[in-house]
Design a protein around this motif. Structure first.
Motif, PDB file in Angstrom:
ATOM      1  N   TRP A 156     -17.487  -5.818   4.005  1.00 15.38           N
ATOM      2  CA  TRP A 156     -18.699  -5.176   4.268  1.00 15.38           C
ATOM      3  C   TRP A 156     -19.575  -5.726   2.961  1.00 15.38           C
ATOM      4  O   TRP A 156     -19.189  -5.822   1.816  1.00 15.38           O
ATOM      5  CB  TRP A 156     -18.646  -3.680   3.924  1.00 15.38           C
ATOM      6  CG  TRP A 156     -18.118  -3.127   5.159  1.00 15.38           C
ATOM      7  CD1 TRP A 156     -16.704  -3.181   5.585  1.00 15.38           C
ATOM      8  CD2 TRP A 156     -18.866  -2.558   6.200  1.00 15.38           C
ATOM      9  NE1 TRP A 156     -16.623  -2.401   6.666  1.00 15.38           N
ATOM     10  CE2 TRP A 156     -17.726  -2.092   7.134  1.00 15.38           C
ATOM     11  CE3 TRP A 156     -20.094  -2.369   6.480  1.00 15.38           C
ATOM     12  CZ2 TRP A 156     -18.366  -1.578   8.398  1.00 15.38           C
ATOM     13  CZ3 TRP A 156     -20.491  -1.763   7.425  1.00 15.38           C
ATOM     14  CH2 TRP A 156     -19.531  -1.339   8.728  1.00 15.38           C
ATOM     15  N   SER A 181     -24.015  -5.873   0.801  1.00 18.24           N
ATOM     16  CA  SER A 181     -25.286  -5.572   0.664  1.00 18.24           C
ATOM     17  C   SER A 181     -26.093  -6.377   0.083  1.00 18.24           C
ATOM     18  O   SER A 181     -25.666  -6.725  -1.163  1.00 18.24           O
ATOM     19  CB  SER A 181     -25.491  -3.889   0.291  1.00 18.24           C
ATOM     20  OG  SER A 181     -26.538  -3.608   0.113  1.00 18.24           O
ATOM     21  N   ASP A 202     -31.733  -8.049   1.936  1.00 14.09           N
ATOM     22  CA  ASP A 202     -31.823  -7.889   3.422  1.00 14.09           C
ATOM     23  C   ASP A 202     -31.047  -6.787   4.125  1.00 14.09           C
ATOM     24  O   ASP A 202     -31.034  -6.838   5.380  1.00 14.09           O
ATOM     25  CB  ASP A 202     -31.319  -9.441   3.898  1.00 14.09           C
ATOM     26  CG  ASP A 202     -32.122 -10.510   3.304  1.00 14.09           C
ATOM     27  OD1 ASP A 202     -33.532 -10.147   3.347  1.00 14.09           O
ATOM     28  OD2 ASP A 202     -31.852 -11.486   3.012  1.00 14.09           O
ATOM     29  N   THR A 227     -24.391  -5.772   5.902  1.00 14.80           N
ATOM     30  CA  THR A 227     -23.895  -6.516   6.656  1.00 14.80           C
ATOM     31  C   THR A 227     -22.409  -6.439   6.632  1.00 14.80           C
ATOM     32  O   THR A 227     -21.768  -5.906   5.762  1.00 14.80           O
ATOM     33  CB  THR A 227     -23.937  -8.235   6.368  1.00 14.80           C
ATOM     34  OG1 THR A 227     -25.446  -8.419   6.299  1.00 14.80           O
ATOM     35  CG2 THR A 227     -23.178  -9.158   7.336  1.00 14.80           C
ATOM     36  N   GLN A 281     -18.837  -8.261   8.488  1.00 18.81           N
ATOM     37  CA  GLN A 281     -18.212  -9.402   9.085  1.00 18.81           C
ATOM     38  C   GLN A 281     -16.951  -9.029   9.638  1.00 18.81           C
ATOM     39  O   GLN A 281     -16.008  -8.827   9.175  1.00 18.81           O
ATOM     40  CB  GLN A 281     -17.963 -10.706   8.071  1.00 18.81           C
ATOM     41  CG  GLN A 281     -17.426 -12.101   8.647  1.00 18.81           C
ATOM     42  CD  GLN A 281     -18.154 -12.512   9.726  1.00 18.81           C
ATOM     43  OE1 GLN A 281     -19.298 -12.782   9.518  1.00 18.81           O
ATOM     44  NE2 GLN A 281     -17.576 -12.696  10.951  1.00 18.81           N
ATOM     45  N   ARG A 331     -20.256 -11.270  12.972  1.00 16.57           N
ATOM     46  CA  ARG A 331     -21.135 -10.629  12.080  1.00 16.57           C
ATOM     47  C   ARG A 331     -22.208  -9.907  12.619  1.00 16.57           C
ATOM     48  O   ARG A 331     -22.680 -10.119  13.672  1.00 16.57           O
ATOM     49  CB  ARG A 331     -21.928 -11.998  11.506  1.00 16.57           C
ATOM     50  CG  ARG A 331     -22.908 -11.548  10.217  1.00 16.57           C
ATOM     51  CD  ARG A 331     -23.394 -12.749   9.804  1.00 16.57           C
ATOM     52  NE  ARG A 331     -24.615 -12.542   8.922  1.00 16.57           N
ATOM     53  CZ  ARG A 331     -24.664 -12.497   7.547  1.00 16.57           C
ATOM     54  NH1 ARG A 331     -23.612 -12.633   6.766  1.00 16.57           N
ATOM     55  NH2 ARG A 331     -25.843 -12.158   6.752  1.00 16.57           N
ATOM     56  N   HIS A 332     -22.592  -8.922  11.890  1.00 17.59           N
ATOM     57  CA  HIS A 332     -23.775  -7.893  12.280  1.00 17.59           C
ATOM     58  C   HIS A 332     -24.454  -7.487  11.112  1.00 17.59           C
ATOM     59  O   HIS A 332     -23.897  -7.027  10.190  1.00 17.59           O
ATOM     60  CB  HIS A 332     -22.973  -6.679  13.138  1.00 17.59           C
ATOM     61  CG  HIS A 332     -24.229  -5.626  13.551  1.00 17.59           C
ATOM     62  ND1 HIS A 332     -24.857  -6.033  14.581  1.00 17.59           N
ATOM     63  CD2 HIS A 332     -24.610  -4.640  12.967  1.00 17.59           C
ATOM     64  CE1 HIS A 332     -25.854  -5.061  14.588  1.00 17.59           C
ATOM     65  NE2 HIS A 332     -25.793  -4.068  14.093  1.00 17.59           N
ATOM     66  N   ASP A 333     -25.700  -7.472  11.235  1.00 21.81           N
ATOM     67  CA  ASP A 333     -26.751  -7.181  10.218  1.00 21.81           C
ATOM     68  C   ASP A 333     -27.109  -5.755  10.689  1.00 21.81           C
ATOM     69  O   ASP A 333     -27.837  -5.716  11.628  1.00 21.81           O
ATOM     70  CB  ASP A 333     -27.637  -8.351   9.877  1.00 21.81           C
ATOM     71  CG  ASP A 333     -27.068  -9.498   9.581  1.00 21.81           C
ATOM     72  OD1 ASP A 333     -26.347  -9.491   8.568  1.00 21.81           O
ATOM     73  OD2 ASP A 333     -27.526 -10.639   9.993  1.00 21.81           O
TER      74      ASP A 333
END
Length: 286
Positions: A63, A65, A68, A71, A73, A90-92
């Protein structure tokens, strides 16, 4: 020692038995929600995110930050479920609004992704957390119609951004103060600054009083006030003054009341200091 100030009971006070029954149903539901599988008592850690991808022992993924947003992974074989969407790799999450939360899940746990005091945090919530398992309910004063006090709400011309402290040292919260509630107890006038409530039209009051740190939690209590009528009339039902999560756990970021909401009278109504064995040991900021 003189007796504490008490509101004067009047002929329109509701029947005490019916009043107590309604209060008991409300308080039981409140505790059931608070102590639910993914309520605050299920939180196992409070993690402040930064640009360095970090794995925490009670959550899948790495995790981080940045400007942007947050996020994660996820390793091969790891996944999260968010609003029906399966997250892999990966997720934003993007930039979160202040006091907002997202709740991606895995197994029987959820992983709260939130912004508090301008900082992104991750708070895993596991139903088998010991604090939740030991919770048997919140003690409270016996409900008393005399503490359902009439008041008058006056809205500010425009909301006033109000910075308050937090139980986490160095953290600050900013709330929009929308107005002031005037009321009286035993002929003495008092006032409380009100913030917007969770439900449209409702108000929230954060306060301390002369019982704080004695029989009630030292840092704060919260009171939800129903929407004012057309003339600004409200009822401050102090029987429904509740603890914030920081009364139970060190893993909360609760705000402190604004200075003007420190009442000099003893409000002997509402929730008491929790008796949960693992309750917070955090010291209260001055």
């Amino acid at each position: 020692m003189s007796a504490p100030a008490r509101p004067t009971e009047n002929a329109t006070s509701p029947d005490k038995a019916a009043f107590a029954e309604e209060w008991e149903a409300w308080h039981r539901q409140k505790d059931e929600t608070f102590g639910g599988p993914h309520g605050f008592l299920a939180i196992t850690s409070l993690n402040w995110l930064d640009e360095n991808p970090t794995r925490f022992p009670d959550a899948p993924g790495l995790w981080s930050s940045t400007a942007d947003g947050v996020t994660v992974q996820l390793d091969e074989g790891e996944e999260l479920l968010l609003d029906g969407e399966v997250l892999r790799g990966r997720h934003d999450f993007g930039v979160l609004a202040e006091r907002s939360s997202l709740y991606p899940a895995a197994g029987d746990a959820v992983f709260e992704v939130a912004k508090r005091g301008g900082h992104d945090i991750l708070r895993p919530r596991h139903p088998d957390n010991a604090l939740r398992q030991s919770f048997t309910g919140t003690p409270a004063y016996d409900p008393d119609p005399r503490w359902a006090v009439p008041g008058r709400y006056e809205a500010f011309a425009t909301p006033r951004p109000t910075t308050v402290g937090a139980v986490v040292e160095g953290l600050e919260h900013v709330y929009d103060a929308v107005g002031r509630i005037d009321f009286a107890v035993d002929g003495t006038s008092y006032a409380l600054t009100a913030f917007e409530g969770a439900a449209p039209g409702t108000l929230q009051v954060l306060f301390t009083d002369a019982t704080s740190g004695v029989t009630t939690y030292a840092a704060n209590r919260s009171l939800t006030v129903a929407a004012p009528d057309a003339d600004g009339n409200v009822t401050l039902d102090f029987n429904r003054a509740t603890n914030l999560p920081c009364a139970y756990t060190d893993l909360a970021t609760c705000p402190l009341p604004p200075a003007e909401n420190r009442l000099p009278l003893a409000v002997e109504a509402g929730e008491l200091i929790p008796t949960t064995p693992a309750a917070t040991t955090r010291s209260v900021p001055a």
